[in-house]
Design an enzyme around this catalytic site. Structure first.
Site, PDB file in Angstrom:
ATOM      1  N   GLU A 263       0.809  -1.246   0.166  1.00  0.00           N
ATOM      2  CA  GLU A 263      -0.198   0.002  -0.042  1.00  0.00           C
ATOM      3  C   GLU A 263       0.821   1.150  -0.038  1.00  0.00           C
ATOM      4  O   GLU A 263       1.368   1.831   1.036  1.00  0.00           O
ATOM      5  CB  GLU A 263      -1.017   0.207   1.216  1.00  0.00           C
ATOM      6  CG  GLU A 263      -1.725  -1.092   1.736  1.00  0.00           C
ATOM      7  CD  GLU A 263      -2.882  -1.134   0.429  1.00  0.00           C
ATOM      8  OE1 GLU A 263      -3.071  -0.110  -0.137  1.00  0.00           O
ATOM      9  OE2 GLU A 263      -3.855  -2.127   0.572  1.00  0.00           O
ATOM     10  N   CYS A 297      -2.412   8.532   2.530  1.00  0.00           N
ATOM     11  CA  CYS A 297      -2.182   8.140   1.323  1.00  0.00           C
ATOM     12  C   CYS A 297      -3.500   8.346   0.403  1.00  0.00           C
ATOM     13  O   CYS A 297      -3.202   8.406  -0.760  1.00  0.00           O
ATOM     14  CB  CYS A 297      -1.933   6.731   1.347  1.00  0.00           C
ATOM     15  SG  CYS A 297      -3.372   5.735   1.975  1.00  0.00           S
TER      16      CYS A 297
HETATM   17  C1  UN1 Z   1      -3.481   5.720   4.624  1.00  0.00           C
HETATM   18  O1  UN1 Z   1      -3.389   6.852   4.875  1.00  0.00           O
HETATM   19  O2  UN1 Z   1      -2.533   4.958   4.757  1.00  0.00           O
HETATM   20  O3  UN1 Z   1      -9.126   5.923   3.450  1.00  0.00           O
HETATM   21  C2  UN1 Z   1      -4.822   4.967   4.994  1.00  0.00           C
HETATM   22  C3  UN1 Z   1      -8.721   6.482   4.165  1.00  0.00           C
HETATM   23  C4  UN1 Z   1      -8.252   5.928   5.344  1.00  0.00           C
HETATM   24  C5  UN1 Z   1      -7.062   4.885   5.376  1.00  0.00           C
HETATM   25  C6  UN1 Z   1      -5.856   5.704   4.902  1.00  0.00           C
HETATM   26  N1  UN1 Z   1      -9.434   5.109   5.875  1.00  0.00           N
HETATM   27  O4  UN1 Z   1      -8.460   7.630   4.048  1.00  0.00           O
END
Ligand code: UN1
Length: 507
Positions: A263, A297
């Site tokens: 990820e 992310c």
């Molecule tokens: C991340 O930033 O690594 O969808 C994950 C989202 C959160 C997860 C982010 N549930 O923004």
């Protein structure tokens, strides 16, 4: 002044860690200073693990796996249910610790713990739903089926920005699937990891018969991660973080034919179409682009606004950007807290300089002086004529590049024309446009939303993206399959031995 702010953050963190039953020796007197991004003050001194210590943790986890895989899945689910109960009880304290260590607002810190509780609930249900198919066979008196078995030790590498939830998405599923877990949290956020380990240990104590070392934390920097990734006793590494980290991890796993669940970086876009509900859109864009100080992310980083709305909408957006309150994330009126550290601040300023050099019109982005060594910025809105290099790279900070588009084909092409394919959105009330965006010829991302922003996903769906994000899927849907090995079984209950494809081999 509220009592909360009269106490030094270190004292507050120590109080929370104590209430969360984290042994004092694990966060004091160690070699690694942990700083709160709120003021930069030191809130703990943790101990890095040596390579030998990491190897011993992995060995113990492997032993734990050999026992745990024999425990029926619904019983394994009971441990995750107990973990969920611990998290419910500790939600306020753990959420606050996330705020102190990662700089998230209180609401986002609590939201992160809620995400952990949600995945535990999901995994408990899953523990009674792990299933395979039976498949019609071409041979008489045969049965063909697939069975799903535990995999082994699952290594989890997580980033500072979701310091606890990412572990839970992986661990809750890995545990009900019959695996053990070794977790290497970000070296920037070890305290929340220690707190989660204490909660896990409490759940284990109530469960009574879990093997020792079923889930452990290993602390340290890159070397610790490398030891985990290189170990032949770890058949799956789930790694969340930068694309650079993924580029280092992926080839090592590939060379030993281990599984990787990656990820990595995102560079998420939203399209604002002529029929969009602009009030709703403004709120969606504001949260997705400025929330978590642009450090998700899934943060919205690129905005394509139809030329017919561009001037009016960008004007409204600028007002929203100028009015959002930046500051100490412990105060509920502040919606934007600090960046994680100076490196992050410098990276943001570099990107803004690059954007200016490429003709971008920057509003915001400057430093906001709040407290001590905290790096606070006003989120930046950058109007660009074209999707130039700086727009196409991920900068992990609150910068939103805004561009015009003329027709949907062009907007979809721009959405897809970056190396990252994590998350995306369209704001439209035109059913054809919405359906086109989520179709095979629409967004090429792992997440494609309509009338909500690209961030803030629920745990029920599979989470992850294509291209640079690395293709992994965590959390809901059938993501659990990544944590198990599939065996295809063909059983002959007849008295003859017909070969498949009509092959003859009579001896
Ligand atoms: C991340 O930033 O690594 O969808 C994950 C989202 C959160 C997860 C982010 N549930 O923004």
């Amino acid at each position: 002044m509220n009592a909360l702010f009269s106490m030094p953050i270190a004292e507050e963190a120590a109080g929370l860690l104590k209430r969360l039953e984290v042994p004092v020796a694990s966060f004091s007197g160690g070699n690694r200073a942990v700083r709160s991004p709120i003021t930069g003050e030191v809130i703990g001194e943790v101990h890095d693990q040596t390579a030998d210590e990491v190897a011993a943790v992995i060995d113990l986890a492997h032993q734990a796996f050999l026992t745990w895989r024999k425990v029926p899945a619904p019983r394994r689910g009971e441990l995750v249910r107990l973990l969920g109960e611990e998290l419910r009880g500790a939600k306020a304290d753990l959420g606050m610790l996330v705020t102190l260590e990662a700089g998230k607002t209180i609401s986002e810190g609590l939201g992160e713990v809620q995400e952990m509780i949600d995945i535990c609930d999901y995994a408990v249900g899953l523990s009674r739903q792990i299933f395979g198919l039976t498949i019609a066979t071409e041979r008489a008196d045969h049965r063909m089926m697939e069975t799903w078995h535990p995999l082994g030790v699952v290594g989890v590498i997580s980033a500072f920005n979701f310091p606890v939830a990412v572990w839970s998405w992986n661990a809750a599923l890995a545990l009900v699937c019959g695996n053990s877990v070794v977790w290497k949290p970000s070296e920037k956020t070890p305290l929340t990891a220690l707190a989660v380990q204490a909660l896990f240990d409490r759940a284990v104590a109530k469960f009574a018969d879990a093997p020792a070392g079923l889930s452990s934390v290993v602390g340290g920097d890159r070397q610790v991660g490398e030891a985990l990734v290189a170990s032949n006793k770890v058949p799956l590494i789930s790694a969340t973080g930068s694309t650079a980290m993924g580029r280092a991890v992926g080839p090592v796993l590939a060379a030993r034919f281990a599984r990787s669940l990656l990820e990595l970086g995102g560079n998420n876009a939203a399209i604002i179409a002529p029929s969009a509900d602009l009030d709703l859109t403004l709120r969606g864009v504001a949260f997705a682009a400025m929330g978590t100080a642009g450090q998700r992310c899934t943060t919205l980083r690129r905005l394509f606004v139809h030329e017919s709305l561009y001037d009016g909408f960008v004007e409204r957006l600028k007002k929203a950007y100028a009015s959002v309150s930046v500051g100490d994330p412990r105060k509920s009126e502040n919606l934007v807290g600090p960046l994680i550290d100076k490196a992050s601040f410098d990276g943001m300023q570099r990107a803004l300089d690059d954007a200016r050099a490429a003709g971008g019109k920057v509003s915001g982005g400057g430093e906001v002086h709040v407290a001590g060594e905290g790096y606070y910025v006003r989120p930046a809105l950058v109007e660009m004529e074209a999707q130039v290099a700086v727009v196409r790279r991920e900068t992990f900070a609150p910068i939103l590049y805004v561009m015009r588009y003329r027709d949907l084909d062009e907007a979809i092409a721009l959405n897809n024309d970056v190396p990252q394919g994590l998350s995306s959105s369209i704001f439209t009330n035109d059913m054809r446009e919405a359906e086109r965006f989520v179709s095979a010829t629409g967004s090429d991302c792992g997440i494609a939303n309509v009338n909500i922003g690209p961030s803030g996903a629920e745990i029920g769906g599979a989470f992850g993206g294509e291209k640079e994000p690395g293709g992994g899927r965590e959390a809901g849907s059938d993501s659990w399959r990544a944590y198990m090995r599939r065996a295809t079984n063909t059983v002959n209950y007849g008295a003859t031995l017909p070969l498949a494809q009509g092959v003859k081999f009579d001896i």
